[in-house]
Design a protein around this motif. Structure first.
Motif, PDB file in Angstrom:
ATOM      1  N   LYS A  36     -50.045  48.520-134.856  1.00 26.98           N
ATOM      2  CA  LYS A  36     -48.655  48.101-134.696  1.00 26.98           C
ATOM      3  C   LYS A  36     -48.001  48.878-133.561  1.00 26.98           C
ATOM      4  O   LYS A  36     -48.169  50.094-133.435  1.00 26.98           O
ATOM      5  N   GLU A  85     -48.633  48.390-130.304  1.00 28.38           N
ATOM      6  CA  GLU A  85     -49.428  48.376-129.081  1.00 28.38           C
ATOM      7  C   GLU A  85     -49.193  47.075-128.301  1.00 28.38           C
ATOM      8  O   GLU A  85     -48.510  46.166-128.751  1.00 28.38           O
ATOM      9  N   VAL A  88     -50.927  43.733-126.358  1.00 30.15           N
ATOM     10  CA  VAL A  88     -52.108  42.871-126.504  1.00 30.15           C
ATOM     11  C   VAL A  88     -52.163  41.930-125.313  1.00 30.15           C
ATOM     12  O   VAL A  88     -51.132  41.396-124.879  1.00 30.15           O
ATOM     13  N   VAL A  97     -46.396  44.906-130.399  1.00 34.64           N
ATOM     14  CA  VAL A  97     -46.884  44.027-131.458  1.00 34.64           C
ATOM     15  C   VAL A  97     -46.358  44.472-132.817  1.00 34.64           C
ATOM     16  O   VAL A  97     -46.323  45.676-133.125  1.00 34.64           O
ATOM     17  N   THR A  98     -45.946  43.499-133.629  1.00 34.17           N
ATOM     18  CA  THR A  98     -45.524  43.757-135.007  1.00 34.17           C
ATOM     19  C   THR A  98     -46.459  43.021-135.963  1.00 34.17           C
ATOM     20  O   THR A  98     -47.338  42.274-135.554  1.00 34.17           O
ATOM     21  N   LYS A  99     -46.245  43.243-137.267  1.00 35.15           N
ATOM     22  CA  LYS A  99     -47.069  42.592-138.284  1.00 35.15           C
ATOM     23  C   LYS A  99     -46.964  41.085-138.189  1.00 35.15           C
ATOM     24  O   LYS A  99     -47.921  40.353-138.428  1.00 35.15           O
ATOM     25  N   ASP A 159     -46.749  39.270-135.642  1.00 30.19           N
ATOM     26  CA  ASP A 159     -47.472  38.694-134.501  1.00 30.19           C
ATOM     27  C   ASP A 159     -48.926  38.381-134.827  1.00 30.19           C
ATOM     28  O   ASP A 159     -49.625  37.780-134.017  1.00 30.19           O
ATOM     29  N   GLY A 160     -49.417  38.807-135.988  1.00 33.33           N
ATOM     30  CA  GLY A 160     -50.782  38.469-136.365  1.00 33.33           C
ATOM     31  C   GLY A 160     -50.935  36.985-136.620  1.00 33.33           C
ATOM     32  O   GLY A 160     -50.017  36.318-137.109  1.00 33.33           O
ATOM     33  N   VAL A 176     -53.139  42.757-136.839  1.00 30.61           N
ATOM     34  CA  VAL A 176     -52.255  43.900-136.570  1.00 30.61           C
ATOM     35  C   VAL A 176     -52.258  44.814-137.787  1.00 30.61           C
ATOM     36  O   VAL A 176     -51.996  44.349-138.906  1.00 30.61           O
ATOM     37  N   GLN A 177     -52.574  46.101-137.576  1.00 29.40           N
ATOM     38  CA  GLN A 177     -52.610  47.086-138.668  1.00 29.40           C
ATOM     39  C   GLN A 177     -51.588  48.184-138.401  1.00 29.40           C
ATOM     40  O   GLN A 177     -51.307  48.531-137.255  1.00 29.40           O
ATOM     41  N   GLU A 178     -51.039  48.706-139.495  1.00 27.29           N
ATOM     42  CA  GLU A 178     -50.097  49.809-139.381  1.00 27.29           C
ATOM     43  C   GLU A 178     -50.849  51.137-139.373  1.00 27.29           C
ATOM     44  O   GLU A 178     -51.894  51.283-139.999  1.00 27.29           O
TER      45      GLU A 178
END
Length: 1254
Positions: free
Chosen positions: A467, A469, A471, A517-519, A521-522, A540-542
């Motif tokens: 989370k 970063e 992409v 990127v946030t959760k 956006d996966g 996307v991982q925290e």
């Protein structure tokens, strides 16, 4: 003297004139220009006329014509023809057709036998053409355009992947009938819908020819995952015959199939009414539509027509009506027309005038260019003509401009009487009209350049990021500057105001950049082109935060220092300290520090009010660290003065007048005066829950004479009744305060668009679920174009209703709508945008509704698409029916259908029903298309008839082991009884499988055997009427070996052999024998005769003193016999002393002077690449060859290599430079003479990238 005015020169030498015509007639306006290449436009009421079924625009040299078919009253308007700056106006006047009473001749009665076909009545010619389907599918009918040009045979392409599960089969059709070709593709293994193209000949793409006579359709069966593609040819014509090709492609897979269409002329049965031969070319409704077509007029048999008491005799000899009309004077036309039953004299004269025109044969061209060519971008194409004079000079024009040989783009070739123009590396600029000119004659064609699909060369890759970063998804396509579309979970991505997504192009590379990127956006990201797509997944991982040291509980005394300390794994993580849920702010006594991974909270000079629960919350992580501070103090008891507590409020209770109102987001502060001694303890409660400072936004404060209750940023859940209780040892007092929180309304749900118009739409929405505590006084609407970011407000004063009509929109442009709700507090947030919609007017009604088939409980209807469909595609068609005399229309099925033909089932037998069809698009239903009269639901008996395909009318030959699949169509109603027999006996059900349907029967043998040969007979029977047809099958196998091979005689170097035919010929004729010999010493076999037909032969040229064995193989159409027939003994060639005397004969003089049979051809080559010059020479004895450059002998030059093979001479020039250009000559010399041939070689310099940039 004033200068005279210049007179404008007209571009026309013949102008169209105003005409008067009857309703239903065909009107032709003709204009003739001075120049043949002038572009001409036709207009109707100042609007350009485009070619259609109504208007036909044609051009022949300088003559231009406009044909108006089936004239109606609305066509009586002004017309114009424009050429350059010249414009000529004219009119069309329509008058009502005159009705003349005529005594129709009464047909003589004809006694027809029971087994003879019924006579076709004149009315039957107006019924829809019967539909003949190739057994490749059960799909609906689609068709071919009536302007399909003749073309060459298509190129045969190999089946690379076998995408077809069912290929279109070759078929036959009679002129005027329909035929359907169907292809099926399995979609289980395909990621996207395959693309199918239909071609006629090599290049003609039929997608651009869809219309009245050609329909292309497709549908997908989700249950079996099969795509069905259909091509329907309606009312076939003779020029539709030829070779067709169907191509299917899906990403990197490709498959194609070739098939043929044979069109037969219509048969004329005995007793045929001659008037039905004079049919009209148009299939539209109306007696006067189209012009007469006399092509069906054939020679007739004896017939008598009774007119009153008289009888007119038609001669028993063959009668050619056209020959009579052409030889007769014009004054006798009316009499001949009446004698042969021709009622439309105007159409007859027009047709006769066309027949008298003799086509002028070209004197310069033996073969002209085809009407059109098609080539893919980047490929090359060769245009070819044949000229009558091999020495004539030709010119090639492009859009009227002469083409000159520049570089390697255009190559001109001349071989005999053939002329070639080769266009290399075709691009969109080469899409033009090309003309070949010889003297005053010319041949014109059009070249269509087709852009290839954009392919994805490098696919997207799945990515897993943390989370926050950045992409980047990257792909590579096949062409620079190509347009691509990015989607996330099926929703197209666009540039928004937050710049969340950025799109980057670098040549063939396309990059999607996602910042921070946030959760959310996966998901799955897709890039699409017109030639494919690529899919990738983003996870996307925290980040996981570890706690190295947690905070601990503390117990301190007054004036001491309290330090809370914790350590986490990430030194960049910030945090917030809370005291009883309230954020701690630094002051003189409180200090907050963050050094590396360590976070500290320091409290100096601890006081009793510092006793609380302290919490540290890291930012961006869903956990916290808590500890408690305990204050240690010495308590001193004393006896205070006691006074009961009292609350002093002006408004208390739960009435409307005593309610305190606060706007959401503002601070709620309740300041309540109190008295009491000792100072009372204050307790605030709501719904029996005690409120303290630990509740975060809640602050409770008590001062002398007051208790203050504060809520920071009031929210909706803060609404209710608050109770304050004051208590001391002397007593207690309680008061209630009613608090109401008001806010702006919730946003409404996404609006709905129930209907659209040409420039408007109806918007509906529901009120918000929560009105904010105040009534909604209205709504504000906004709209925007789908591809825009700018919202435009439609009303500035609140609109009270929940239905609004938005106007002043552009037809064909996609829009979105959103709604704001307004109350006394303010305006809500916007609602979600509506689904995109396109303003569009309803379509016109469907065309040509008619009955295709009918039974006791079902009816099949078909129609054509509407003439006007608007800016968007059709959603489908709705079919309804009702009983005659009733107005209650019942839908025939649920929902809409995309097909233009349906079958309605479960109808009441014998009932008269009316049917109608309406087309639907986004604007709603069109006006209905109805049948002209009610239809009685009753099946019409149809005689059984078997249609044997042409390929089954001769003996079918199959090899043993091959499968046999016979598909024989038939007709008949009700469904006939089908029976198969073999040689008059029932079939063996274990060996032969039979499947019957309503319109065909299939006989299938999985693995054929020798005993499957025979005569198979098919019988279809309805009640007592039957029809029979037979098919002959011959199963062939390899033959057996020949028999009784023996020596008849041995003499000199010869052996005479004789044998008998094999007992088993493989169920087919023996086509020959192979005779082989072997020397006894080596036993190596050599073939003496191949495909030898007799059963005896003489083997010659044997070696004296050797001993030979012989063997013979039999050959039939399948192949060689498995075993040969060997000679039992060997043949020995005796040695003799006889010397062979050569016969004497006079030698023939075969000498011949050299002559070049193929000349050298001038060439233009690129420097640095090997070049060759070739020619062919003939001469006896073999001539001596010498090569010259600019008349200098180059025989010993190392740069050149001379080759000669069987008379073909080749000069190879190794890596030529510009100095190697010049005139090359080849000279051939022998004793009988000499001959020379020469050509010119041009060497062009290479073009480098630096030169290109310059």
């Amino acid at each position: 003297m004033p200068e005279p005015t210049k007179k404008t020169v007209s571009a026309f030498i013949k102008k169209p004139k105003t005409q008067t015509a009857e309703i239903g007639a065909t009107v032709i306006f003709i204009a003739e220009t001075e120049q043949p290449d002038v572009k001409v436009r036709w207009q109707r009421d100042s609007k350009d006329i485009l070619p259609s079924y109504k208007y036909t625009i044609s051009k022949e040299d300088k003559t231009h014509s406009l044909t108006i078919n089936n004239a109606v009253q609305e066509d009586a308007v002004g017309y114009a023809v424009i050429a350059g700056v010249s414009k000529v106006k004219f009119e069309l006047k329509i008058k009502e057709a005159e009705v003349k009473e005529a005594v129709a001749p009464e047909p003589a009665a004809v006694d027809a036998k029971a087994n003879e076909p019924k006579e076709v009545s004149p009315a039957s010619t107006e019924s829809p053409a019967t539909d003949t389907s190739i057994h490749a599918s059960d799909g609906a009918a689609d068709g071919a355009h009536d302007a399909l040009p003749e073309s060459n045979q298509p190129d045969t392409r190999q089946d690379l992947t076998g995408l077809f599960t069912e290929k279109p089969q070759s078929g036959e059709v009679t002129v005027g009938e329909n035929i359907t070709f169907v292809a099926k593709v399995c979609g289980a293994s395909l990621l996207k819908k395959p693309t199918v193209k239909w071609f006629k000949g090599k290049w003609m793409d039929l997608a651009s020819k869809s219309g009245k006579h050609l329909q292309l359709k497709e549908h997908y069966d989700r249950n079996i995952k099969v795509y069905t593609f259909e091509m329907h040819i309606i009312a076939a014509k003779a020029n539709y015959a030829g070779a067709y090709r169907c191509e299917v492609s899906s990403r990197d897979k490709f498959d194609s199939c070739n098939f043929d269409l044979i069109v037969h002329e219509a048969l004329v049965t005995e007793g045929f009414d001659i008037r039905s031969a004079f049919r009209r070319t148009s299939t539209d409704a109306g007696d006067g539509s189209g012009e007469l077509d006399f092509s069906g007029l054939l020679k007739k048999r004896d017939s008598f027509l009774k007119i009153g008491p008289r009888a007119v005799h038609v001669s028993t000899e063959a009668v050619d009506v056209w020959e009579i009309l052409q030889k007769a004077p014009s004054s006798a036309y009316e009499k001949i027309a009446f004698q042969y039953g021709i009622t439309d004299l105007r159409g007859m004269l027009k047709r006769l005038k066309k027949m008298k025109k003799e086509e002028k044969k070209s004197a310069a061209f033996l073969k002209k260019l085809d009407p059109a060519y098609q080539v893919e971008k980047g490929h090359k194409i060769k245009l070819q003509i044949e000229v009558a004079n091999p020495d004539v000079e030709v010119k090639w024009l492009k859009n009227g401009q002469e083409i000159h040989p520049t570089g390697s783009k255009y190559i001109f070739e001349s071989v005999g009487n053939k002329r070639f123009l080769t266009i290399n590396n075709c691009n969109l600029a080469d899409d033009a009209a090309y003309t070949c000119v010889i003297g005053d004659e010319k041949s014109v064609t059009e070249l269509f350049v087709k852009e290839p699909p954009i392919l994805i060369l490098r696919n997207l890759e799945d990515q897993m990021v943390m989370k926050g970063e950045r992409v980047e998804f990257e792909c590579e396509v096949s062409e620079e500057g190509a347009q691509v579309k990015w989607e996330k979970d099926g929703v197209e991505l666009t540039r928004d105001e937050s710049f969340k997504y950025r799109f980057k192009k670098d040549g063939c590379k396309h990059v999607l950049i996602i910042n921070d990127v946030t959760k959310e956006d996966g998901g799955h990201y897709t890039v699409k082109t017109n030639g494919g797509q690529s899919l990738a997944e983003l996870l996307v991982q925290e980040k996981q935060l570890e706690v190295y040291q947690s905070i601990a509980d503390l117990t301190v005394k007054a004036k001491d220092q309290a330090v809370f300390k914790c350590e986490v794994s990430d030194e960049n993580v910030k945090g917030i300290w809370y005291k009883n849920g309230v954020e701690v702010k630094p002051d003189n006594r409180t200090h907050i520090t963050h050094i590396g991974r360590i976070h500290k909270l320091t409290i100096d000079d601890v006081k009793p009010e510092d006793e609380a629960d302290y919490t540290f919350v890291p930012e961006g992580h869903a956990f916290n660290l808590s500890a408690k501070l305990n204050f240690l103090e010495v308590k001193i008891d004393f006896v205070p003065r006691q006074d009961p507590p009292k609350i002093h409020l002006d408004c208390m209770g739960r009435t409307t007048e005593s309610t305190i109102m606060v706007v959401a987001g503002n601070k709620l502060r309740l300041d309540v005066p109190i008295t009491g001694d000792p100072a009372p303890t204050v307790i605030w409660t709501k719904s029996d829950k005690v409120l303290t400072d630990t509740d975060g936004r809640v602050h409770v404060e008590s001062t002398k004479g007051h208790c203050i209750f504060t809520i920071e940023g009031a929210e909706r859940q803060d609404e209710g009744v608050y109770s304050v209780t004051v208590r001391n040892p002397a007593g207690e007092d309680t008061a209630d305060i009613n608090v109401k929180v008001v806010d702006v309304p919730d946003p409404p749900e996404a609006p709905r668009i129930p209907s659209v118009g040409e420039d408007s739409c109806i918007v509906q929405w529901d009120p918000p679920l929560f009105d904010g505590g105040q009534p909604v006084i209205g709504y504000v609407l906004e709209r925007k174009k789908t591809k825009s970011y700018r919202w435009m407000r439609l009303n500035f004063d609140p609109y009270k209703d929940t239905t609004y009509e938005a106007r002043r929109m552009i037809e064909g442009v996609a829009y979105e709508m959103r709604i704001y709700a307004v109350n006394a507090i303010g305006m809500s947030r916007p609602s979600p945008a509506s689904q995109p919609f396109v303003p569009i007017a309803p379509t016109s009604e469907p065309v040509g509704l008619c009955v295709e088939d009918i039974s006791d409980t079902t009816i099949s209807l078909k129609w054509r698409p509407p003439e006007k469909t608007g800016s968007t595609d059709l959603n489908g068609y709705g079919v309804e029916y009702c009983k005659e005399g009733s107005d209650e229309w019942i839908p025939a099925f649920t929902g809409l259908t995309e097909r233009t033909s349906v079958t309605i089932r479960d109808l009441p037998t014998g009932e008269k029903m009316q049917f109608r069809v309406r087309a639907y698009n986004m604007a709603g239903p069109s006006p209905p298309a109805k049948l002209q009269q009610a239809v009685t639901i009753r099946e019409i008996m149809q005689r059984p008839k078997i249609w044997i395909p042409r390929n089954l009318r001769q003996t079918i030959i199959k090899k043993v082991g091959e499968s046999i699949n016979l598909v024989i169509p038939f007709q008949g109603k009700p469904r006939p009884k089908v029976t198969w027999t073999k040689n008059g006996e029932p079939l063996d059900q274990k060996q032969v499988n039979v499947r019957n349907s309503d319109n065909d029967s299939i006989l299938f043998i999985r693995r054929s055997e020798r005993n499957d040969s025979g005569k198979y007979e098919l019988q279809v029977e309805i009640e007592n009427v039957e029809d029979r047809a037979s098919v002959n099958i011959q199963t062939v196998d390899l033959p057996g070996p020949p028999q009784n091979l023996r020596f008849v005689d041995v003499w000199g170097f010869n052996v005479a052999l004789e044998w008998k035919q094999p007992k088993d010929n493989g169920n087919c004729d023996i086509t020959g024998y192979i005779i082989q010999k072997a020397d006894k010493k080596t036993m190596e076999w050599y073939t003496v005769y191949d495909q030898y037909r007799r059963t005896n032969c003489v083997v010659s040229d044997l070696i004296m003193g050797n001993e030979y064995f012989f063997r013979v193989y039999a050959i039939n159409m399948v192949g060689l016999s498995p075993e040969p027939c060997m000679s039992k003994d060997s043949a020995y060639i005796q040695k003799t002393g006889i010397e062979y005397q050569h016969p004497s004969y006079k030698e023939h003089d075969f000498s011949e002077a050299p002559k070049f049979t193929h000349p050298l051809v001038s060439r233009s080559v690129i420097a640095g690449y090997n070049a060759t010059l070739s020619c062919a020479v003939r001469g006896i004895p073999k001539p001596k060859i010498t090569w010259y450059k600019n008349k200098m002998d180059i025989t010993n030059e190392a740069k050149y290599r001379m080759l000669s093979k069987q008379g073909v001479l080749t000069l190879e020039i190794r890596k030529p430079c510009p100095f190697d250009g010049g005139v090359y000559m080849c000279k051939a010399v022998n004793d009988s003479g000499e001959d020379i041939v020469e050509c010119k070689l041009e060497v062009r310099c290479q073009i480098t990238k630096e030169d290109t940039k310059k």
